[in-house]
Write a protein that holds these residues in place. Structure first.
Motif, PDB file in Angstrom:
ATOM      1  N   ASP A 102       0.753  -1.231   0.201  1.00 39.26           N
ATOM      2  CA  ASP A 102      -0.106  -0.043  -0.129  1.00 39.26           C
ATOM      3  C   ASP A 102       0.842   1.244  -0.117  1.00 39.26           C
ATOM      4  OD1 ASP A 102       1.118  -0.196   2.456  1.00 39.26           O
ATOM      5  OD2 ASP A 102      -0.695   0.173   3.558  1.00 39.26           O
ATOM      6  N   GLU A 103       2.249   0.992  -0.187  1.00 37.06           N
ATOM      7  CA  GLU A 103       3.171   2.094  -0.129  1.00 37.06           C
ATOM      8  C   GLU A 103       2.912   3.073  -1.353  1.00 37.06           C
ATOM      9  OE1 GLU A 103       7.851   3.093   0.803  1.00 37.06           O
ATOM     10  OE2 GLU A 103       7.201   1.193   0.311  1.00 37.06           O
ATOM     11  N   GLN A 104       2.629   4.395  -1.308  1.00 34.64           N
ATOM     12  CA  GLN A 104       2.577   5.362  -2.507  1.00 34.64           C
ATOM     13  C   GLN A 104       4.168   5.982  -2.704  1.00 34.64           C
ATOM     14  OE1 GLN A 104      -0.317   5.653  -4.334  1.00 34.64           O
ATOM     15  NE2 GLN A 104      -1.165   3.819  -3.010  1.00 34.64           N
ATOM     16  N   LEU A 105       4.805   5.456  -3.832  1.00 42.61           N
ATOM     17  CA  LEU A 105       6.026   6.006  -4.235  1.00 42.61           C
ATOM     18  C   LEU A 105       5.891   6.997  -5.311  1.00 42.61           C
ATOM     19  CD1 LEU A 105       7.930   2.619  -4.041  1.00 42.61           C
ATOM     20  CD2 LEU A 105       8.291   4.224  -2.245  1.00 42.61           C
ATOM     21  N   ASP A 106       6.457   8.001  -5.198  1.00 39.19           N
ATOM     22  CA  ASP A 106       6.318   9.139  -6.069  1.00 39.19           C
ATOM     23  C   ASP A 106       7.704   9.122  -7.012  1.00 39.19           C
ATOM     24  OD1 ASP A 106       5.301  11.368  -7.554  1.00 39.19           O
ATOM     25  OD2 ASP A 106       6.191  12.986  -6.200  1.00 39.19           O
ATOM     26  N   PHE A 107       7.746   9.066  -8.317  1.00 41.56           N
ATOM     27  CA  PHE A 107       8.885   9.174  -8.982  1.00 41.56           C
ATOM     28  C   PHE A 107       8.365   9.584 -10.434  1.00 41.56           C
ATOM     29  CE2 PHE A 107       7.136   4.862  -9.177  1.00 41.56           C
ATOM     30  CZ  PHE A 107       6.995   4.616 -10.447  1.00 41.56           C
ATOM     31  N   GLN A 108       9.347  10.100 -11.438  1.00 45.42           N
ATOM     32  CA  GLN A 108       9.208  10.472 -12.566  1.00 45.42           C
ATOM     33  C   GLN A 108       9.907   9.329 -13.545  1.00 45.42           C
ATOM     34  OE1 GLN A 108      10.869  14.514 -11.719  1.00 45.42           O
ATOM     35  NE2 GLN A 108       9.324  15.211 -12.959  1.00 45.42           N
ATOM     36  N   HIS A 109      10.936   8.790 -13.010  1.00 46.53           N
ATOM     37  CA  HIS A 109      11.506   7.818 -13.884  1.00 46.53           C
ATOM     38  C   HIS A 109      11.990   6.418 -12.857  1.00 46.53           C
ATOM     39  CE1 HIS A 109      12.544  11.325 -16.437  1.00 46.53           C
ATOM     40  NE2 HIS A 109      12.886  10.411 -17.342  1.00 46.53           N
ATOM     41  N   LEU A 110      12.054   5.403 -13.398  1.00 46.01           N
ATOM     42  CA  LEU A 110      12.105   4.039 -12.757  1.00 46.01           C
ATOM     43  C   LEU A 110      13.299   3.247 -13.149  1.00 46.01           C
ATOM     44  CD1 LEU A 110      10.895   1.992 -10.623  1.00 46.01           C
ATOM     45  CD2 LEU A 110       9.662   1.230 -12.378  1.00 46.01           C
ATOM     46  N   ALA A 111      14.147   2.868 -12.286  1.00 48.21           N
ATOM     47  CA  ALA A 111      15.057   1.989 -12.937  1.00 48.21           C
ATOM     48  C   ALA A 111      15.208   0.735 -12.098  1.00 48.21           C
ATOM     49  CB  ALA A 111      16.438   2.957 -12.972  1.00 48.21           C
ATOM     50  N   PHE A 112      15.636  -0.321 -12.628  1.00 54.47           N
ATOM     51  CA  PHE A 112      15.660  -1.673 -11.987  1.00 54.47           C
ATOM     52  C   PHE A 112      17.305  -1.977 -11.960  1.00 54.47           C
ATOM     53  CE2 PHE A 112      11.113  -2.037 -12.713  1.00 54.47           C
ATOM     54  CZ  PHE A 112      10.804  -2.299 -11.542  1.00 54.47           C
ATOM     55  N   SER A 165       6.947  -6.369  -9.821  1.00 56.08           N
ATOM     56  CA  SER A 165       6.315  -6.195 -10.850  1.00 56.08           C
ATOM     57  C   SER A 165       4.996  -5.058 -10.769  1.00 56.08           C
ATOM     58  CB  SER A 165       5.729  -7.829 -11.308  1.00 56.08           C
ATOM     59  OG  SER A 165       4.942  -8.259 -10.151  1.00 56.08           O
ATOM     60  N   LYS A 166       4.661  -5.204  -9.708  1.00 53.49           N
ATOM     61  CA  LYS A 166       3.642  -4.154  -9.263  1.00 53.49           C
ATOM     62  C   LYS A 166       4.049  -2.779  -9.644  1.00 53.49           C
ATOM     63  CE  LYS A 166       0.114  -2.714  -5.978  1.00 53.49           C
ATOM     64  NZ  LYS A 166      -0.334  -3.149  -4.748  1.00 53.49           N
ATOM     65  N   LEU A 167       5.346  -2.318  -9.207  1.00 56.78           N
ATOM     66  CA  LEU A 167       5.864  -1.230  -9.307  1.00 56.78           C
ATOM     67  C   LEU A 167       6.325  -0.943 -10.698  1.00 56.78           C
ATOM     68  CD1 LEU A 167       6.992   1.222  -7.532  1.00 56.78           C
ATOM     69  CD2 LEU A 167       9.423   0.239  -7.688  1.00 56.78           C
ATOM     70  N   LEU A 168       6.560  -1.975 -11.574  1.00 55.89           N
ATOM     71  CA  LEU A 168       6.751  -1.898 -12.989  1.00 55.89           C
ATOM     72  C   LEU A 168       5.542  -1.588 -13.588  1.00 55.89           C
ATOM     73  CD1 LEU A 168       8.579  -2.057 -15.573  1.00 55.89           C
ATOM     74  CD2 LEU A 168       8.114  -4.664 -15.405  1.00 55.89           C
ATOM     75  N   ALA A 169       4.305  -2.190 -13.445  1.00 55.24           N
ATOM     76  CA  ALA A 169       2.987  -1.808 -14.140  1.00 55.24           C
ATOM     77  C   ALA A 169       2.597  -0.737 -13.710  1.00 55.24           C
ATOM     78  CB  ALA A 169       2.188  -2.879 -13.292  1.00 55.24           C
ATOM     79  N   LYS A 170       2.883  -0.205 -12.486  1.00 55.46           N
ATOM     80  CA  LYS A 170       2.607   1.501 -12.213  1.00 55.46           C
ATOM     81  C   LYS A 170       3.059   2.278 -13.194  1.00 55.46           C
ATOM     82  CE  LYS A 170       2.642   4.946  -8.596  1.00 55.46           C
ATOM     83  NZ  LYS A 170       3.225   5.114  -7.216  1.00 55.46           N
ATOM     84  N   ALA A 171       4.416   2.056 -13.303  1.00 55.75           N
ATOM     85  CA  ALA A 171       5.180   3.026 -14.208  1.00 55.75           C
ATOM     86  C   ALA A 171       4.639   2.972 -15.410  1.00 55.75           C
ATOM     87  CB  ALA A 171       6.708   2.789 -13.961  1.00 55.75           C
ATOM     88  N   LEU A 172       4.460   1.890 -15.930  1.00 59.67           N
ATOM     89  CA  LEU A 172       3.882   1.799 -17.455  1.00 59.67           C
ATOM     90  C   LEU A 172       2.777   2.483 -17.754  1.00 59.67           C
ATOM     91  CD1 LEU A 172       5.266  -1.847 -18.124  1.00 59.67           C
ATOM     92  CD2 LEU A 172       6.277   0.520 -18.835  1.00 59.67           C
TER      93      LEU A 172
END
Length: 216
Positions: free
Chosen positions: A62-72, A93-100
């Motif tokens: 349930d953590e709300q992460l705020d970002f403009q770019h994502l890097a793994f 994978s949830k974070l990746l889906a959010k970014a996309l």
């Protein structure tokens, strides 16, 4: 020595302004933390990015992460496959889906075991191994279609590429590792090139009679 309060306030204000101007990069790593590598990457990136580092295992659902770019960093085969299938049943994978979903540029740096994936070299291996690796490459190509860029985290360092040809295409941008491309006002920029630039977070600057304007 007497400290000038106004000078201190001015310095603090300038620092805060600079932090706000930097785009927010969320750097996600999996597995054991490599402190030496992370410190090296931060030294290369922090002048251009406001970097936040997090372990994918520590991300709350349930953590709300705020970002403009994502890097793994050291992206795993598990994340590759789940992302290619559109699954979001793990924190990564949830974070990746959010970014996309939000149209954020995503960079995937494969782990040491997946480095062959970047060059798509199947190697001198038995046919059954080639078929398996080709299967993984399909997940990679699917993520590329979604807007994921495969490469090294260090390539996110600010760098500039002077492009001097008449037409800038998506294939040209795929071979450029710079974060900024300068072109002439006479250069034709194809629509697909604009899409690639947006997905990868590349800024295209158009020079008009000695002056430069960031159009994309």
């Amino acid at each position: 020595m007497k400290i000038n309060q106004k000078v201190i306030e001015k310095i603090i204000h300038e620092v805060l302004v600079r932090l706000q101007e930097k785009p927010h990069l969320l750097l996600v790593y999996e597995g054991t933390k490599n402190q030496v590598k992370l410190e090296y990457l931060l030294s290369k990136l922090q002048d251009h990015w406001h970097v936040e580092v997090i372990n994918s295992a520590e991300i709350c659902h349930d953590e709300q992460l705020d970002f403009q770019h994502l890097a793994f960093l050291d992206g795993s085969q598990d994340l590759l496959a789940r992302g290619g299938m559109g699954l979001m049943d793990t924190p990564g994978s949830k974070l990746l889906a959010k970014a996309l979903h939000n149209g954020c540029p995503v960079l995937f740096e494969p782990s040491a075991e997946l480095q062959w994936l970047v060059k798509q070299e199947l190697g001198n291996v038995p046919e059954r191994v080639k078929r398996y690796r080709a299967h993984l490459i399909r997940f990679k190509n699917q993520l590329i279609e979604f807007g994921v860029w495969f490469g090294e985290i260090e390539s996110l360092r600010p760098s500039q590429h002077q492009y001097d040809r008449k037409v800038l295409t998506e294939k040209d941008l795929q071979n450029i590792e710079s974060t900024e491309v300068r072109v002439s006002s006479k250069t034709i920029i194809t629509p697909l090139a604009k899409d690639i630039a947006k997905n990868r977070g590349i800024k295209i600057r158009v020079d008009f009679e000695g002056q430069s304007y960031a159009n994309w």
